[in-house]
Structures are given as structure tokens and as C-alpha cells.
Write a protein that holds these residues in place. Structure first.
Motif, PDB file in Angstrom:
ATOM      1  N   GLN A   1      -0.460   7.649   9.219  1.00 26.32           N
ATOM      2  CA  GLN A   1      -0.990   8.935   8.752  1.00 26.32           C
ATOM      3  C   GLN A   1      -1.449   9.965  10.064  1.00 26.32           C
ATOM      4  O   GLN A   1      -0.959  11.294   9.789  1.00 26.32           O
ATOM      5  CB  GLN A   1      -2.218   8.483   8.160  1.00 26.32           C
ATOM      6  CG  GLN A   1      -2.804   9.887   7.461  1.00 26.32           C
ATOM      7  CD  GLN A   1      -2.125  10.345   6.417  1.00 26.32           C
ATOM      8  OE1 GLN A   1      -1.646   9.647   5.412  1.00 26.32           O
ATOM      9  NE2 GLN A   1      -2.131  11.763   6.100  1.00 26.32           N
TER      10      GLN A   1
ATOM     11  N   MET B   1       0.864  -1.187  -0.138  1.00 24.23           N
ATOM     12  CA  MET B   1       0.065   0.208   0.127  1.00 24.23           C
ATOM     13  C   MET B   1       0.857   1.381   0.059  1.00 24.23           C
ATOM     14  O   MET B   1       1.584   1.390   1.002  1.00 24.23           O
ATOM     15  CB  MET B   1      -0.966  -0.030   1.344  1.00 24.23           C
ATOM     16  CG  MET B   1      -2.254  -0.881   1.129  1.00 24.23           C
ATOM     17  SD  MET B   1      -3.210   0.245   0.002  1.00 24.23           S
ATOM     18  CE  MET B   1      -3.633   1.682   1.121  1.00 24.23           C
ATOM     19  N   ALA B   2       0.724   1.924  -0.991  1.00 19.78           N
ATOM     20  CA  ALA B   2       1.453   3.401  -1.153  1.00 19.78           C
ATOM     21  C   ALA B   2       1.111   4.244   0.038  1.00 19.78           C
ATOM     22  O   ALA B   2      -0.283   4.277   0.457  1.00 19.78           O
ATOM     23  CB  ALA B   2       1.064   3.911  -2.656  1.00 19.78           C
ATOM     24  N   SER B   3       1.812   4.969   0.492  1.00 16.16           N
ATOM     25  CA  SER B   3       1.649   6.076   1.616  1.00 16.16           C
ATOM     26  C   SER B   3       2.489   7.375   1.564  1.00 16.16           C
ATOM     27  O   SER B   3       3.261   7.374   0.616  1.00 16.16           O
ATOM     28  CB  SER B   3       1.777   5.377   3.034  1.00 16.16           C
ATOM     29  OG  SER B   3       3.092   5.424   3.260  1.00 16.16           O
ATOM     30  N   PHE B   4       2.214   8.331   2.442  1.00 16.93           N
ATOM     31  CA  PHE B   4       2.964   9.228   2.385  1.00 16.93           C
ATOM     32  C   PHE B   4       4.515   8.851   2.744  1.00 16.93           C
ATOM     33  O   PHE B   4       5.603   9.638   2.363  1.00 16.93           O
ATOM     34  CB  PHE B   4       2.544  10.136   3.609  1.00 16.93           C
ATOM     35  CG  PHE B   4       2.892   9.679   4.927  1.00 16.93           C
ATOM     36  CD1 PHE B   4       1.822   9.023   5.614  1.00 16.93           C
ATOM     37  CD2 PHE B   4       3.976   9.920   5.737  1.00 16.93           C
ATOM     38  CE1 PHE B   4       2.013   8.570   6.868  1.00 16.93           C
ATOM     39  CE2 PHE B   4       4.236   9.447   6.905  1.00 16.93           C
ATOM     40  CZ  PHE B   4       3.264   8.666   7.485  1.00 16.93           C
TER      41      PHE B   4
ATOM     42  N   ASP C   1       6.345   6.749   1.089  1.00 13.00           N
ATOM     43  CA  ASP C   1       7.028   6.462   0.084  1.00 13.00           C
ATOM     44  C   ASP C   1       7.850   7.710  -0.558  1.00 13.00           C
ATOM     45  O   ASP C   1       8.913   7.686  -0.681  1.00 13.00           O
ATOM     46  CB  ASP C   1       6.317   5.777  -0.916  1.00 13.00           C
ATOM     47  CG  ASP C   1       5.445   4.407  -0.455  1.00 13.00           C
ATOM     48  OD1 ASP C   1       4.276   4.318  -0.701  1.00 13.00           O
ATOM     49  OD2 ASP C   1       6.241   3.463   0.215  1.00 13.00           O
ATOM     50  N   PRO C   2       7.137   8.749  -0.702  1.00 11.61           N
ATOM     51  CA  PRO C   2       7.979   9.861  -1.239  1.00 11.61           C
ATOM     52  C   PRO C   2       9.036  10.387  -0.325  1.00 11.61           C
ATOM     53  O   PRO C   2      10.044  10.983  -0.493  1.00 11.61           O
ATOM     54  CB  PRO C   2       7.012  11.060  -1.279  1.00 11.61           C
ATOM     55  CG  PRO C   2       5.499  10.368  -1.163  1.00 11.61           C
ATOM     56  CD  PRO C   2       5.666   8.890  -0.644  1.00 11.61           C
TER      57      PRO C   2
ATOM     58  N   GLU D   1      17.524   9.194  -1.796  1.00  8.46           N
ATOM     59  CA  GLU D   1      18.110  10.016  -3.001  1.00  8.46           C
ATOM     60  C   GLU D   1      19.207  11.020  -2.668  1.00  8.46           C
ATOM     61  O   GLU D   1      20.336  11.019  -3.089  1.00  8.46           O
ATOM     62  CB  GLU D   1      16.868  10.744  -3.670  1.00  8.46           C
ATOM     63  CG  GLU D   1      17.703  11.399  -4.881  1.00  8.46           C
ATOM     64  CD  GLU D   1      16.710  12.402  -5.836  1.00  8.46           C
ATOM     65  OE1 GLU D   1      15.596  11.870  -5.757  1.00  8.46           O
ATOM     66  OE2 GLU D   1      17.146  13.273  -6.497  1.00  8.46           O
TER      67      GLU D   1
ATOM     68  N   GLY E   1       9.133  17.065   5.908  1.00  8.41           N
ATOM     69  CA  GLY E   1       9.735  17.828   4.680  1.00  8.41           C
ATOM     70  C   GLY E   1      10.807  18.897   5.069  1.00  8.41           C
ATOM     71  O   GLY E   1      11.828  19.043   4.221  1.00  8.41           O
TER      72      GLY E   1
ATOM     73  N   SER F   1      11.874   7.965  -0.532  1.00  8.30           N
ATOM     74  CA  SER F   1      12.573   8.105  -1.829  1.00  8.30           C
ATOM     75  C   SER F   1      13.217   9.123  -1.512  1.00  8.30           C
ATOM     76  O   SER F   1      14.546   9.322  -2.112  1.00  8.30           O
ATOM     77  CB  SER F   1      11.297   8.149  -2.740  1.00  8.30           C
ATOM     78  OG  SER F   1      12.046   8.380  -4.105  1.00  8.30           O
ATOM     79  N   GLY F   2      13.075  10.587  -1.324  1.00 10.66           N
ATOM     80  CA  GLY F   2      13.804  11.610  -1.104  1.00 10.66           C
ATOM     81  C   GLY F   2      15.005  11.296  -0.118  1.00 10.66           C
ATOM     82  O   GLY F   2      16.127  11.818  -0.416  1.00 10.66           O
TER      83      GLY F   2
END
Lengths: 96, 172
Positions: B124, B1-4, B6-7, B14, B147, B10-11
Motif C-alpha cells: 500500500q 486478503m484482498a488489496s489494490f 487484485d483489481p 483481462e 492505472g 485482474s485488469g
């Protein structure tokens, strides 16, 4: 058009000569462009559901997802922000 | 299940992967080189990035002990336990000990792993929760923190790449 820069240009892969020959763009115009892009970007992000985070796109012969794109935009833009701050610091000094 | 998550992960991966590539092959002299007398150098920046990662994940969000003290990283690097980087002076940067970049990256590897684990444990509902950051004397929202970590660490990555580029040239 307002900036006098070609439509296709994004900066990716440019040479030092390309950097040096960028037209003397008005910083206020650039900031306005950036504000417009940012507002549009927020609308896009607000529209992405959790499930859609896994959507796959193809770019430069690679498969990427929304998750990758969102993380990448933050990372790439912030790298450049750090460079801007560093260059300013070199010119103006620590508290300048 | 994708969720917040993942980004964010990923960042995180990276910026951290790029950071390791960017310092690869640099000599101790290049790591300590300052473009100007008030400029940070690469070694200071990488060390500070590791401290940032450790503190946000282990202390501020998880409310536990930093790896810096828990796993004796301050001792192993021969540095004071209260050193973090925020608000340091040009003198402190200039006089930074010439610690082995490999050792700093070992610390950073562990801090990065703990950061990923911290994100993996978030739900969440946690995004709306606040935690108190004692060293900043303020309550911060966890969603904001995620963030911010990406923004702050990536700014420093950009600086490291820039300082390398000044020394080694465009594709150096």
C-alpha cells in the motif's frame, strides 16, 4: 430522454445496423452524461474498502467481484478510447 | 486478503488474455496491414505493447534492466536495442520487420509475467512513492503508473481488435 435513446440500451451485443441507426445525438449531451456517470463512479469507488473488493455479484449468470469490475471498467473503456483515437487518426491524419 | 493488487492484476490479465485471442489466426499479411498510410498495424502495436509492459515493470518501477536487453529479446527479434515505439514515424511503422508473431508473444508472455510479479511485490505504501522515468524525463507516482498501464495497453488492444474487424468483418 435527452438523447432519444432507449432506456435499456447500452450497446452490448448490438449489430452494425444498430450502430448505423443510433440517433444523431449531440456530443455535448453525451459528454455531460459521461461527466455525471464518472462523478458518481468515483463516489462508489471511494466507498469500497479493501475487504469489500472480494464481494461477489452475479451478472449474466457469472460470479464477479468488485476487483474484477474495477479492472474491467478500465480495460473496456480504454479499449474504446483507443478505437476512438484510431478512427480520428484515420480521418484527420497523424497530428490531426 | 484482498488489496489494490487484485483489481490491477485482474485488469492486466483481462487485457492480455483478450489480446492473445484477438490476434489468433491472423496471417502475416493481416498483421502488417495498415488501414491508411499513417495507421499503425497490428504487429507494430502488439510489439509496442510488449515493450511498454517490459519497460514499466522492469525498468521504471523496479529500477532494473528490461527483458528486451537482459534476456536478448532485441537480438532474438532482430531489432535495435533502442527501439520502443513511442514517437515513431509512419515510415518506421511501415518498414517494421516482419517478425514472427509467436516470438513477439513469447517476449510478451515474459514481460506480462514480470508485470504481475512487480504488482505482487507492491505494498500500500508504494502507491504514494514516485519513481523517475528516464525516457520521459519525469517523476511518476506508482499509483498513477498502475492505472496508466491498464489504460495505455487497453487502448492498444482496442485498436488491434478494430484493425482485425476492418479486415475480417464483424465476427471474423
Amino acid at each position: 430522454m435527452k438523447t432519444g435513446i432507449e432506456f435499456e440500451s447500452s450497446g452490448y451485443g448490438q449489430s452494425p445496423d444498430d450502430v448505423r441507426s443510433l440517433p444523431g445525438v449531440n456530443i455535448a449531451d453525451l459528454v455531460q452524461y459521461f461527466d455525471d456517470v464518472r462523478a458518481a463512479s468515483f463516489r462508489v469507488v471511494d466507498g469500497i474498502s479493501d475487504d469489500e473488493l472480494a464481494t461477489v455479484f452475479t451478472r449474466r449468470d457469472r460470479s464477479i467481484t468488485w476487483s474484477w469490475i474495477l479492472g474491467h471498467v478500465l480495460v473496456e473503456e480504454s479499449q474504446h478510447l483507443g478505437q476512438v483515437a484510431f478512427i480520428r487518426g484515420m480521418i484527420r491524419g497523424l497530428g490531426g | 486478503m484482498a488489496s489494490f493488487r487484485d483489481p490491477i492484476k485482474s485488469g492486466l490479465n483481462e487485457y492480455y488474455g483478450k489480446l492473445k485471442q484477438t490476434v489468433k489466426g491472423l496471417t502475416p499479411e493481416e498483421l502488417l496491414w495498415q488501414p491508411g498510410p499513417e495507421s499503425n498495424h497490428i504487429l507494430w502495436t502488439v510489439w509496442h505493447m510488449a515493450r511498454v509492459s517490459d519497460r514499466w515493470a522492469n525498468s521504471t518501477v523496479l529500477g532494473g534492466e528490461e527483458l528486451w536487453t537482459r534476456d536478448d529479446w532485441a537480438k532474438r527479434l532482430g531489432m535495435p536495442v533502442d527501439r520502443y515505439g513511442r514517437g515513431e514515424t509512419p515510415e518506421q511503422v511501415r518498414d517494421f520487420p516482419s517478425v514472427e508473431i509467436g516470438l513477439v508473444l513469447q517476449y510478451f508472455d515474459e514481460a506480462h509475467a514480470s508485470m504481475l510479479a512487480m504488482v505482487d511485490a507492491l505494498e500500500q505504501a508504494d502507491l504514494d512513492r514516485d519513481v523517475f522515468a528516464a525516457y520521459r524525463n519525469e517523476s511518476l507516482n506508482i499509483g498513477w503508473i498502475l492505472g496508466h498501464i491498464l489504460a495505455e495497453e487497453s487502448q492498444h488492444l482496442g485498436q488491434v481488435a478494430y484493425i482485425r474487424g476492418i479486415q475480417r468483418g464483424f465476427n471474423g
